[in-house]
Design a protein around this motif. Structure first.
Motif, PDB file in Angstrom:
ATOM      1  N   VAL A 418      57.674 -72.011 -10.925  1.00 29.24           N
ATOM      2  CA  VAL A 418      57.096 -71.965 -12.271  1.00 29.24           C
ATOM      3  C   VAL A 418      57.306 -73.326 -12.932  1.00 29.24           C
ATOM      4  CG1 VAL A 418      57.168 -70.848 -14.530  1.00 29.24           C
ATOM      5  CG2 VAL A 418      57.592 -69.499 -12.458  1.00 29.24           C
ATOM      6  N   ARG A 419      56.243 -73.874 -13.471  1.00 29.78           N
ATOM      7  CA  ARG A 419      56.336 -75.166 -14.151  1.00 29.78           C
ATOM      8  C   ARG A 419      55.442 -75.146 -15.388  1.00 29.78           C
ATOM      9  NH1 ARG A 419      58.535 -79.970 -12.584  1.00 29.78           N
ATOM     10  NH2 ARG A 419      57.815 -81.836 -13.668  1.00 29.78           N
ATOM     11  N   SER A 420      55.945 -75.687 -16.490  1.00 33.15           N
ATOM     12  CA  SER A 420      55.201 -75.661 -17.747  1.00 33.15           C
ATOM     13  C   SER A 420      53.944 -76.508 -17.688  1.00 33.15           C
ATOM     14  CB  SER A 420      56.086 -76.163 -18.892  1.00 33.15           C
ATOM     15  OG  SER A 420      57.093 -75.249 -19.178  1.00 33.15           O
ATOM     16  N   LEU A 421      52.920 -76.028 -18.362  1.00 35.95           N
ATOM     17  CA  LEU A 421      51.724 -76.829 -18.586  1.00 35.95           C
ATOM     18  C   LEU A 421      52.024 -77.888 -19.639  1.00 35.95           C
ATOM     19  CD1 LEU A 421      49.155 -73.895 -18.624  1.00 35.95           C
ATOM     20  CD2 LEU A 421      49.227 -75.753 -16.948  1.00 35.95           C
ATOM     21  N   PRO A 422      51.271 -78.980 -19.661  1.00 33.98           N
ATOM     22  CA  PRO A 422      51.515 -80.045 -20.647  1.00 33.98           C
ATOM     23  C   PRO A 422      51.536 -79.506 -22.071  1.00 33.98           C
ATOM     24  CG  PRO A 422      49.941 -80.777 -18.996  1.00 33.98           C
ATOM     25  CD  PRO A 422      50.172 -79.321 -18.732  1.00 33.98           C
ATOM     26  N   GLY A 423      52.558 -79.905 -22.830  1.00 29.16           N
ATOM     27  CA  GLY A 423      52.683 -79.516 -24.224  1.00 29.16           C
ATOM     28  C   GLY A 423      53.368 -78.186 -24.457  1.00 29.16           C
ATOM     29  N   LYS A 424      53.702 -77.467 -23.388  1.00 22.39           N
ATOM     30  CA  LYS A 424      54.373 -76.174 -23.523  1.00 22.39           C
ATOM     31  C   LYS A 424      55.875 -76.342 -23.303  1.00 22.39           C
ATOM     32  CE  LYS A 424      50.414 -74.160 -24.104  1.00 22.39           C
ATOM     33  NZ  LYS A 424      50.012 -73.622 -25.428  1.00 22.39           N
ATOM     34  N   ALA A 425      56.643 -75.345 -23.744  1.00 23.40           N
ATOM     35  CA  ALA A 425      58.098 -75.398 -23.605  1.00 23.40           C
ATOM     36  C   ALA A 425      58.464 -75.666 -22.146  1.00 23.40           C
ATOM     37  CB  ALA A 425      58.720 -74.094 -24.081  1.00 23.40           C
ATOM     38  N   ALA A 457      49.193 -51.777  -8.187  1.00 21.95           N
ATOM     39  CA  ALA A 457      49.876 -51.314  -6.982  1.00 21.95           C
ATOM     40  C   ALA A 457      51.391 -51.451  -7.055  1.00 21.95           C
ATOM     41  CB  ALA A 457      49.356 -52.079  -5.766  1.00 21.95           C
ATOM     42  N   TYR A 458      51.911 -52.065  -8.112  1.00 19.94           N
ATOM     43  CA  TYR A 458      53.345 -52.255  -8.266  1.00 19.94           C
ATOM     44  C   TYR A 458      53.799 -51.667  -9.604  1.00 19.94           C
ATOM     45  CZ  TYR A 458      52.551 -56.270  -5.042  1.00 19.94           C
ATOM     46  OH  TYR A 458      52.194 -57.102  -4.005  1.00 19.94           O
ATOM     47  N   THR A 459      55.082 -51.336  -9.721  1.00 21.15           N
ATOM     48  CA  THR A 459      55.621 -50.989 -11.019  1.00 21.15           C
ATOM     49  C   THR A 459      55.511 -52.177 -11.964  1.00 21.15           C
ATOM     50  OG1 THR A 459      57.641 -50.448 -12.245  1.00 21.15           O
ATOM     51  CG2 THR A 459      57.950 -51.504 -10.128  1.00 21.15           C
ATOM     52  N   GLU A 460      55.177 -51.905 -13.231  1.00 21.72           N
ATOM     53  CA  GLU A 460      55.071 -52.982 -14.213  1.00 21.72           C
ATOM     54  C   GLU A 460      56.434 -53.576 -14.566  1.00 21.72           C
ATOM     55  OE1 GLU A 460      53.440 -51.700 -17.944  1.00 21.72           O
ATOM     56  OE2 GLU A 460      54.993 -50.191 -18.291  1.00 21.72           O
ATOM     57  N   LYS A 461      57.510 -52.975 -14.081  1.00 22.30           N
ATOM     58  CA  LYS A 461      58.837 -53.515 -14.359  1.00 22.30           C
ATOM     59  C   LYS A 461      59.005 -54.911 -13.750  1.00 22.30           C
ATOM     60  CE  LYS A 461      60.908 -48.882 -14.554  1.00 22.30           C
ATOM     61  NZ  LYS A 461      61.277 -48.858 -15.979  1.00 22.30           N
ATOM     62  N   TYR A 462      58.304 -55.192 -12.660  1.00 21.90           N
ATOM     63  CA  TYR A 462      58.334 -56.546 -12.105  1.00 21.90           C
ATOM     64  C   TYR A 462      57.825 -57.550 -13.132  1.00 21.90           C
ATOM     65  CZ  TYR A 462      58.873 -54.688  -7.291  1.00 21.90           C
ATOM     66  OH  TYR A 462      59.311 -54.075  -6.141  1.00 21.90           O
ATOM     67  N   ALA A 463      56.686 -57.233 -13.746  1.00 25.64           N
ATOM     68  CA  ALA A 463      56.103 -58.136 -14.738  1.00 25.64           C
ATOM     69  C   ALA A 463      57.023 -58.297 -15.941  1.00 25.64           C
ATOM     70  CB  ALA A 463      54.735 -57.614 -15.176  1.00 25.64           C
ATOM     71  N   GLN A 464      57.643 -57.203 -16.378  1.00 26.56           N
ATOM     72  CA  GLN A 464      58.571 -57.285 -17.504  1.00 26.56           C
ATOM     73  C   GLN A 464      59.771 -58.171 -17.170  1.00 26.56           C
ATOM     74  OE1 GLN A 464      58.914 -52.990 -17.830  1.00 26.56           O
ATOM     75  NE2 GLN A 464      57.824 -53.003 -19.782  1.00 26.56           N
ATOM     76  N   LEU A 465      60.222 -58.110 -15.920  1.00 28.41           N
ATOM     77  CA  LEU A 465      61.300 -58.996 -15.479  1.00 28.41           C
ATOM     78  C   LEU A 465      60.837 -60.444 -15.497  1.00 28.41           C
ATOM     79  CD1 LEU A 465      64.059 -59.583 -14.185  1.00 28.41           C
ATOM     80  CD2 LEU A 465      63.034 -59.040 -11.962  1.00 28.41           C
ATOM     81  N   GLY A 466      59.638 -60.706 -14.963  1.00 32.18           N
ATOM     82  CA  GLY A 466      59.118 -62.066 -14.952  1.00 32.18           C
ATOM     83  C   GLY A 466      58.981 -62.653 -16.343  1.00 32.18           C
ATOM     84  N   LEU A 467      58.438 -61.856 -17.281  1.00 34.35           N
ATOM     85  CA  LEU A 467      58.254 -62.338 -18.646  1.00 34.35           C
ATOM     86  C   LEU A 467      59.597 -62.608 -19.317  1.00 34.35           C
ATOM     87  CD1 LEU A 467      56.350 -63.012 -20.980  1.00 34.35           C
ATOM     88  CD2 LEU A 467      56.452 -60.587 -21.645  1.00 34.35           C
ATOM     89  N   ALA A 468      60.568 -61.720 -19.122  1.00 36.11           N
ATOM     90  CA  ALA A 468      61.878 -61.899 -19.758  1.00 36.11           C
ATOM     91  C   ALA A 468      62.552 -63.187 -19.291  1.00 36.11           C
ATOM     92  CB  ALA A 468      62.770 -60.696 -19.471  1.00 36.11           C
ATOM     93  N   ILE A 469      62.482 -63.455 -17.993  1.00 40.75           N
ATOM     94  CA  ILE A 469      63.091 -64.688 -17.474  1.00 40.75           C
ATOM     95  C   ILE A 469      62.327 -65.911 -17.978  1.00 40.75           C
ATOM     96  CG2 ILE A 469      63.597 -66.010 -15.386  1.00 40.75           C
ATOM     97  CD1 ILE A 469      65.493 -63.631 -15.931  1.00 40.75           C
ATOM     98  N   ASP A 470      61.003 -65.823 -18.011  1.00 42.66           N
ATOM     99  CA  ASP A 470      60.229 -66.969 -18.484  1.00 42.66           C
ATOM    100  C   ASP A 470      60.488 -67.253 -19.962  1.00 42.66           C
ATOM    101  OD1 ASP A 470      57.998 -68.928 -17.743  1.00 42.66           O
ATOM    102  OD2 ASP A 470      57.237 -68.000 -19.586  1.00 42.66           O
ATOM    103  N   GLN A 471      60.581 -66.223 -20.772  1.00 43.57           N
ATOM    104  CA  GLN A 471      60.872 -66.424 -22.189  1.00 43.57           C
ATOM    105  C   GLN A 471      62.263 -67.018 -22.390  1.00 43.57           C
ATOM    106  OE1 GLN A 471      60.118 -62.480 -23.773  1.00 43.57           O
ATOM    107  NE2 GLN A 471      58.013 -63.021 -24.349  1.00 43.57           N
TER     108      GLN A 471
END
Length: 480
Positions: A418-425, A457-471
């Motif tokens: 994961v790498r930030s786009l220009p101008g993002k945190a 096809a996956y539990t949405e808990k994966y996405a919630q984990l990804g968002l929490a770590i990214d935030q």
């Protein structure tokens, strides 16, 4: 070409049931702490997030309840990526009678934080299982290595019948380790290892990317299909960007043709990536993907750090060897990263392919590669249409996510950079998650899938984990 995803025609669908999970995360309990040493901030965050998401609240559409079912599960543990229509139909029929999962799921997750030069600076690895229901933080040394885990090979039936405890050691000599953990099967994330091996052959001058390889299997596998012919470059693209099993089998057979599989496994050992093993595959067709193919999240994250191009000595292997990015040439690293950045299956730690949907929850706010976006803004990958306009999410995207996903009935995985786009945190990190929660397991609040729509096809808990770590990473690093 077949791929390792089980989509709309064949995925379990369930009418909404139970209370909605929403985006809320339950309060976390304390982790099992390692003996001695300190725990990194990212390890704490990872454990607390995993525990708070309550992965144990998913439903099992096909629980093992009889001896006969156990035998069937063992029989289907080879080439399980190639699920048969009969198996798919059985899951579909069982969805209405889905039951709470019998025990705490198996999860193996790692985050490696990188500096602006892509050098690893901190990491967190958390293992969750029936033995460690709230997550156990795994201590690592200055080389991001641990010798205090007894890694065990995945056992499909054994997860049910042996309280999630494995019996076959992956790394020898770990009998006295304080942690005993059965590695989830990596599913299609194993294609990272195959393509790494192929690019090693390219760097040695054995093959060239634009060489044509004629795949002529001497035995036919349901996973791999029949003969084909394509350039190595195109096989790699199909393997990594839309998870073609057929292309991946061709590449693996090519490694066998050049007697390179044993060398690949030894290379992983020499790099100190002891759990990365391509074992017991079939040289006749490149198939027979089964549980002896192993990957831990920590070693997978470290492999991605090398592909990402960290300068200097990235770590020292247990034998004292200095490990550098030069294990692949610069051109091979750049090609590898470019292919991972073209990933079409953005539906695990990121769910932006369903931009704007009420379900699944949003994940890592990544940019969707333009090659998959139609004129109306919807994403279609190898004929599978997600049906949501992703342009609003692309306009608000904050990062790129160069990654590889994997899915079978009892394996869900995602591994990427994961790498930030220009101008993002300014976040810059690697995240890897392996779990036994494949498409056999569903959320109670999963809505019915509309006819012809691409299902979740996956539990949405994966996405919630990804968002929490990214935030967390965004808040930690700000604009840099």
């Amino acid at each position: 070409m077949a791929k390792s995803r089980i989509w709309g025609r064949s995925v379990v669908c369930l009418a909404a049931a139970g209370a909605l999970l929403g985006a809320a995360i339950a309060p976390a309990q304390a982790a099992v702490r390692p003996k001695g040493g300190s725990v990194s901030e990212i390890a704490n965050k990872l454990q607390q997030t995993m525990d708070g998401l309550r992965f144990q609240d998913v439903l099992d559409t096909d629980p093992v309840t009889t001896t006969a079912a156990t035998r069937t599960l063992r029989a289907n543990s080879v080439d399980k990526d190639a699920q048969t229509p009969r198996q798919q139909a059985r899951l579909l029929a069982a969805a209405a009678d889905a039951q709470p999962i019998s025990q705490q799921p198996q999860l193996d997750a790692t985050v490696i934080e990188l500096d602006r030069h892509n050098r690893p600076v901190s990491s967190g690895t958390v293992l969750m299982s029936p033995q460690y229901p709230h997550g156990k933080v795994i201590p690592v040394d200055r080389n991001f290595h641990t010798s205090d885990v007894r890694w065990r090979q995945w056992d499909d039936a054994g997860w049910y019948t042996n309280h999630g405890q494995g019996t076959i050691d992956v790394v020898p000599g770990r009998e006295n380790a304080s942690t005993d953990f059965m590695l989830p099967y990596p599913a299609s994330v194993l294609k990272l290892m195959i393509n790494f091996g192929v690019l090693r052959l390219v760097d040695k001058g054995v093959v060239k990317l634009d060489d044509t390889y004629a795949y002529n299997p001497t035995s036919i596998s349901s996973l791999c299909g029949g003969a084909s012919s394509d350039t190595i470059r195109d096989y790699i693209d199909a393997s990594l960007t839309w998870s073609s099993n057929a292309a991946s089998c061709a590449l693996l057979k090519m490694l066998w043709d050049h007697d390179a599989v044993t060398d690949l496994n030894q290379t992983f050992q020499d790099l100190g990536l002891e759990t990365l093993q391509v074992k017991e595959t079939n040289p006749a067709n490149g198939g027979h993907w089964s549980n002896p193919v192993t990957m831990s999240s920590l070693d997978t994250a470290k492999l991605l750090a090398l592909i990402n191009g960290a300068p200097g000595t990235v770590w020292k292997a247990p034998n004292g060897t200095r490990v550098t990015r030069n294990v692949l040439s610069r051109s091979s690293r750049e090609f590898f990263k470019k292919e991972l950045a073209q990933q079409g299956m953005n539906d695990v730690l990121s769910t932006v392919n369903w931009c704007g949907a009420d379900y699944p929850a949003p994940g890592i706010p990544q940019l969707v590669p333009s090659r998959w976006i139609a004129a109306d803004g919807t994403v279609t990958v190898d004929g599978d249409a997600y049906g949501h306009d992703v342009r609003p999410c692309n306009a608000k995207a904050e990062v790129t996510f160069a990654h590889k996903t994997g899915l079978v009935s009892n394996s869900g995985s995602d591994a990427g950079i994961v790498r930030s786009l220009p101008g993002k945190a300014g976040r810059n990190y690697i995240i890897v998650v392996f779990s036994n929660l494949g498409n056999q397991y569903i959320d109670p609040n999963r809505p019915p899938t509309a006819p012809g729509a691409h299902p979740v096809a996956y539990t949405e808990k994966y996405a919630q984990l990804g968002l929490a770590i990214d935030q967390y990473e965004a808040a930690k690093h700000g604009n840099r």
